[in-house]
Every structure is written in structure tokens, then in C-alpha cells.
Design a protein around this motif. Structure first.
Motif, short mmCIF file in Angstrom:
data_model
loop_
_atom_site.label_atom_id
_atom_site.label_comp_id
_atom_site.label_asym_id
_atom_site.label_seq_id
_atom_site.Cartn_x
_atom_site.Cartn_y
_atom_site.Cartn_z
N SER A 13 6.91 -7.79 -7.29
CA SER A 13 8.14 -6.79 -6.94
C SER A 13 9.56 -6.41 -7.03
O SER A 13 9.95 -7.56 -6.43
CB SER A 13 7.58 -5.88 -5.92
OG SER A 13 8.23 -6.67 -4.50
N GLY A 49 8.51 -4.10 -12.08
CA GLY A 49 7.92 -4.17 -10.66
C GLY A 49 6.42 -4.40 -9.95
O GLY A 49 5.69 -4.93 -11.03
N HIS A 50 5.79 -3.89 -8.95
CA HIS A 50 4.41 -3.70 -8.61
C HIS A 50 3.50 -2.65 -8.33
O HIS A 50 4.14 -1.72 -8.21
CB HIS A 50 4.39 -4.98 -6.90
CG HIS A 50 3.37 -5.14 -7.06
ND1 HIS A 50 2.38 -3.64 -6.39
CD2 HIS A 50 3.02 -5.62 -6.31
CE1 HIS A 50 1.14 -4.60 -5.98
NE2 HIS A 50 1.59 -5.74 -6.09
N THR A 59 9.83 -8.12 -11.74
CA THR A 59 11.70 -7.88 -12.04
C THR A 59 12.48 -7.54 -13.41
O THR A 59 13.70 -6.77 -13.49
CB THR A 59 12.00 -8.40 -10.94
OG1 THR A 59 12.40 -9.33 -10.95
CG2 THR A 59 11.53 -7.56 -9.78
N VAL A 116 4.82 -0.28 -5.37
CA VAL A 116 5.63 -0.94 -4.85
C VAL A 116 6.63 0.41 -5.51
O VAL A 116 6.95 0.30 -6.74
CB VAL A 116 6.61 -2.14 -4.44
CG1 VAL A 116 7.96 -2.10 -4.01
CG2 VAL A 116 5.60 -3.03 -4.11
N GLU A 135 5.78 3.09 -7.42
CA GLU A 135 5.21 3.81 -8.16
C GLU A 135 4.01 4.68 -8.00
O GLU A 135 2.89 4.76 -7.81
CB GLU A 135 4.69 2.55 -9.36
CG GLU A 135 3.96 2.76 -10.55
CD GLU A 135 5.34 2.90 -11.16
OE1 GLU A 135 5.64 4.01 -11.89
OE2 GLU A 135 6.53 1.98 -11.26
N GLY A 187 1.51 -4.58 -13.24
CA GLY A 187 2.93 -4.80 -12.89
C GLY A 187 4.36 -5.51 -13.76
O GLY A 187 3.84 -6.46 -13.71
#
Length: 502
Positions: A128, A98-99, A13, A102, A104, A10
Motif C-alpha cells: 500500500s 495499492g492495497h 504503489t 487501504v 479502496e 493490489g
């Protein structure tokens, strides 16, 4: 050759200070030719850090242009990654915004497919967008929140009692669709918050606007979020079924309404019938606002009966809904299954076949049931006669043409005249019933619903009689001051007026 492997990392942000050390070490392997790095997209602030550190990568941005919807884009990315993992001798690193877990979808696809393809899969988390959402929007998720996807959001997923964070608000068109969906659950002027590039220095924007201006905001992209704060407003919760259930349970509670507490199934029996007829009246009036209100009153009767059963532990209104949903799906195999129905008659055949199957599963021998079973005992007389005749006709017990039925009506009328001459009250009632039954039969052959026909005549009678009353009022007369011949004159006038109005 080592076992093929994919590591999903990830990128967070967009703030490089928030990138985890473990992810950074993985990314650096690509600069040492110890791994091959793929990015889902280069539209992310962290890409500049990769460029500054001369870390080579390949992006899948071309896939977005090659396919018409996001689902196919993500499937194509997963396909290519699996193919590369099989061909490359080095580790495949796949970096996502992000993560990885989450919002994705590609990560979910790889989790499903890698084991089948014999590829080892590892996931390394990053910050995330939720982390920044909690920080920047300032609410505590322990209060309850839901994370939703703007591209697949429906009215049924919204819960105004929870904070709602909505991602995937890629552009103004998505924001516009989102606004329309939210307006089904929230007032048009409900305050919502839009966040662009949360946590990214120099790019972050946070704006609070009324819901109706949601698609007026500029700058939507793949780092945009919408936050809908949870609501304590009664008018918001009034639109939820859960609130209705809660209100009815309060009314029936010891602290509730004395009248509601005293009611039983038997005491509310007439109310249920009356409310159903009031709904029918609004249909005849073609009055949507009145219909909306009366349907609510009818629903209240359902809620009260279900609440009484919930109080003794037999079932709840949610069991009622579950049973209905199951039945609707089961009895529509031409919609939810493999059956076909080209018209309404074929659909009805499917419906009746499923009803018969349900009875067999309950141990009911349908071969021993009367053809006339299934007609509710307390239906209005004309409607019940109509249904009984239809069931009998379905097995061939019927007249062949309307003229025969009309002859039967005349025969029954003659028998009624004879009963009137005999002055036998029981015989008169019986013969009148026979006449009405034959008239319903005639209505069936004419393809006219007798209930609708009599309802139309009732309305016409009220309209014409009201004309007589109005004419008498205009002349300062009462019924006691007039006679039948004068009233008949006004009646004939009323017939002409109603014809002109039609």
C-alpha cells in the motif's frame, strides 16, 4: 459451470520490484485465458508491466467520465463486476492501485454485495502507499498516526498529536480544500510534506512547504499524499478541546493552582453568573474579539464545575457534551428525524413535545405539573417575570390587548403612590414589585424584551452622564463645584449629541 468468483488484487504503489509473487501469478492467468482481468484505472505505473507482458485487461476509466461523483463511479464499477462474475465462466480478477483494503472504496462495496449475490470473493494484498509513506517520510507509525481522505476530511477528524497521512489528493482543487480544512487546526505556516509517486523510480517527488503553499505545488494526482507531522507546539494544541480539559485537570490537581484547588460549586456560583453577564455585555457592544475572550471565560466555568464532578467520579465534561448532543438531536426531529417544521413556531412545538416526552420517560406526570414549572428560580427579576407571564398566557390567562395592560400599569402606579403616603416600607416594596410586574406585561404586549430595554436605557444613562463628567473636566470643575441646574443643562446637551450620533 463453476461458482462465480471475484479476486481483488493490489498492484502496489508502482514499483514492480515490490509486487508480490502471488499477485503476479494471478495477473498472468489473464494471459492464459484462465481469468478475465479488470483494472479500476490504467493511470498506474504497473500498467506498463502488464502491457510489456501482453496481459490483456479492461479498465473502468470510462466510468469516471460517465458519473458526476466518485461514490457513484465506484458503485457502478461494483455493479459491473458483479454482473460480469455472473455471466463469465472464468474467474474475475479486479486489480486496484495499492492495497485492496487501504483507501479502496470499491473493495468495501464488493465485500458487502458479493455474499448477497452468491459470489465468492478473495482479496490478495499488495504494497500500500502507507508502506512507502513510512519509508519515505521517515516516521514510525507506532508513535501514532491517522490516515484520512482529502475528499471527506473535516476539522473534527484532525488530531495534531498524531502524524497524519492524507490520501486522495487528486488535484490542485482538492489540495486547496484540504489546505483550508487543515488551517482550522494548524497555523498557516505549519510545515507539511507532499509526496508524489512515492517509491516509483524516476517519478517520485517529496516537497516540504508551509501549509499556506499546499495548493501551490504542481503534479497532484492519484499517487499523491500529504503528510502533516505530529506537533508538540503549544499553540497548535491550544485549539483542541482535549488540551483545555487537560489544562483544567492540571489546575485542579495537587500540583496545580492553590486557588483553583480550593474552589467549590458554591464558591464559583457568582463567577458563573458574572461571566454570563460579561458575555452579554460584549453582545451589546458588538465586539467580536471581546466576545471571543468572554465566551472562553464562561466556558472555563463549565469546565471547572465538570472537573469537580470528574474528581469524585460522577461525570466528566465529555458526559456533559454527550448529553447535550443527544438532547439536541432528540429535540430537533424536524432536522435529524422525520418531523417537519416550516417556521420557528413549529420548531418550538417539536421542541416542547420532546421535552414533555422526556419527562414522561422519567416517570414525571406532566398533567400534575404546574404550568409555571421550568422557570429557573434565580433568573433576573424582569426576565423571570417575562417567562412566568408567557407560560400563563399560553393557557389563556392573559390580557386581551395592550390598552388593558397600560390601564393596569396606571392602577399599580396609583397604589404605589398610596403606599408612599402611608410610609409602610413593606407595602411600598410590594406595590413597587406589582408595578414592575405590570410593566413587564406591557413590554410583552409591545413585543419588547424588558431586559434589553432596560439595558439600552442603562447604556444611554452612562453615555449621557459621562458627557456631564467630561464637560465638567473641560471646565476644571468637580461635582462639588456645580449644582443640579448646571448638570441638567449638560444632560440636555448630551441628549442632543446622542440623537445626532444615532
Amino acid at each position: 459451470m463453476s461458482e462465480p468468483s471475484i479476486t481483488i488484487v493490489g498492484l502496489g504503489t508502482g514499483d514492480e520490484d515490490q509486487l508480490t509473487l502471488g499477485v503476479w501469478k494471478k495477473l498472468q492467468l489473464a494471459s492464459k485465458s484462465q481469468a478475465k482481468l479488470y483494472l479500476r484505472t490504467n493511470d498506474h505505473p504497473m500498467v506498463r508491466m502488464l502491457d510489456d507482458n501482453q496481459i490483456p485487461y479492461t479498465t473502468f476509466d470510462a466510468n469516471y467520465e460517465a458519473h458526476q461523483n466518485f461514490e457513484r463511479v465506484y458503485e457502478s464499477i461494483a455493479d459491473e463486476l458483479i454482473q460480469q462474475a455472473r455471466q463469465e465462466s472464468t474467474e474475475i480478477i479486479y486489480a486496484v492501485p495499492g492495497h485492496p483494503m487501504v483507501a479502496e472504496y470499491t473493495a468495501q462495496l464488493l465485500k458487502q454485495r458479493c455474499p448477497e449475490a452468491g459470489i465468492a470473493l478473495t482479496l490478495l494484498g499488495g504494497e500500500s502507499f502507507l508502506d512507502q509513506a513510512f519509508l519515505r517520510f521517515g516516521f514510525d507509525p507506532i508513535d501514532g498516526f491517522q490516515l484520512l481522505d482529502a475528499t471527506s476530511l473535516s476539522r473534527y477528524t484532525l488530531n495534531p498529536r498524531l502524524h497524519t497521512v492524507i490520501g486522495q489528493v487528486y488535484d490542485t482543487y482538492t489540495a486547496s480544500d484540504l489546505k483550508i480544512s487543515l488551517m482550522e487546526a494548524y497555523p498557516d505556516d505549519y510545515r507539511v510534506v507532499v509526496g508524489h509517486s512515492l517509491g516509483v523510480a524516476g517519478a517520485e517527488q517529496i516537497m516540504e512547504v508551509p501549509l499556506y503553499e499546499l495548493d501551490h505545488i504542481k503534479g497532484y494526482g492519484n499517487l499523491s499524499l500529504v503528510w502533516v507531522p505530529k506537533s508538540e507546539q503549544d499553540e497548535v494544541h491550544y485549539r483542541s478541546f482535549g488540551r483545555l480539559h487537560e489544562i483544567v485537570s492540571i489546575l485542579r490537581s495537587p500540583e496545580g493552582c492553590p486557588w483553583d484547588r480550593e474552589q467549590t460549586h458554591a464558591s464559583l456560583r457568582k463567577n458563573l453568573i458574572e461571566e454570563a453577564y460579561e458575555v452579554l455585555e460584549t453582545i451589546d457592544e458588538d465586539d467580536p474579539d471581546h466576545m471571543c475572550e468572554e465566551l472562553g471565560d464562561l466556558l472555563l466555568q463549565v469546565m471547572l464545575h465538570a472537573q469537580m464532578e470528574e474528581e469524585i467520579g460522577t461525570f466528566t465534561v465529555y458526559d456533559v457534551i454527550s448529553t447535550l448532543n443527544e438532547k439536541l438531536i432528540r429535540r430537533h426531529p424536524h432536522v435529524f428525524g422525520d418531523h417537519k417544521a416550516g417556521d420557528a413556531d413549529e420548531a418550538l412545538v417539536n421542541w416542547n413535545a420532546m421535552k414533555a416526552e422526556e419527562k414522561r420517560k422519567k416517570g414525571i406526570d406532566v398533567t400534575k405539573q404546574s404550568v409555571l414549572d421550568g422557570v429557573p428560580r434565580d433568573l433576573p427579576g424582569l426576565m423571570k417575570a417575562w417567562k412566568l407571564q408567557k407560560k400563563a398566557a399560553a393557557v389563556g390567562f392573559d390580557w386581551s390587548e395592550a390598552r388593558e395592560v397600560l390601564n393596569k400599569v396606571e392602577e399599580e402606579l396609583g397604589e404605589l403612590r398610596q403606599a408612599m403616603d402611608n410610609q409602610d416600607a413593606q407595602e411600598k416594596q410590594e406595590e413597587l414589585g406589582d408595578l414592575l410586574f405590570s410593566i413587564v406585561n406591557l413590554a410583552r404586549f409591545l413585543k419588547v424584551d424588558p431586559e434589553e430595554a432596560i439595558a439600552q436605557t442603562n447604556r444611554k444613562f452612562v453615555q449621557r452622564f459621562s458627557y456631564i463628567e467630561e464637560q465638567l473636566r473641560l471646565r476644571g470643575l468637580s461635582f462639588e463645584q456645580t449644582d443640579l441646574s448646571e448638570m441638567e443643562t449638560y444632560w440636555q446637551e448630551a441628549k442632543k449629541v446622542t440623537k445626532l450620533e444615532r
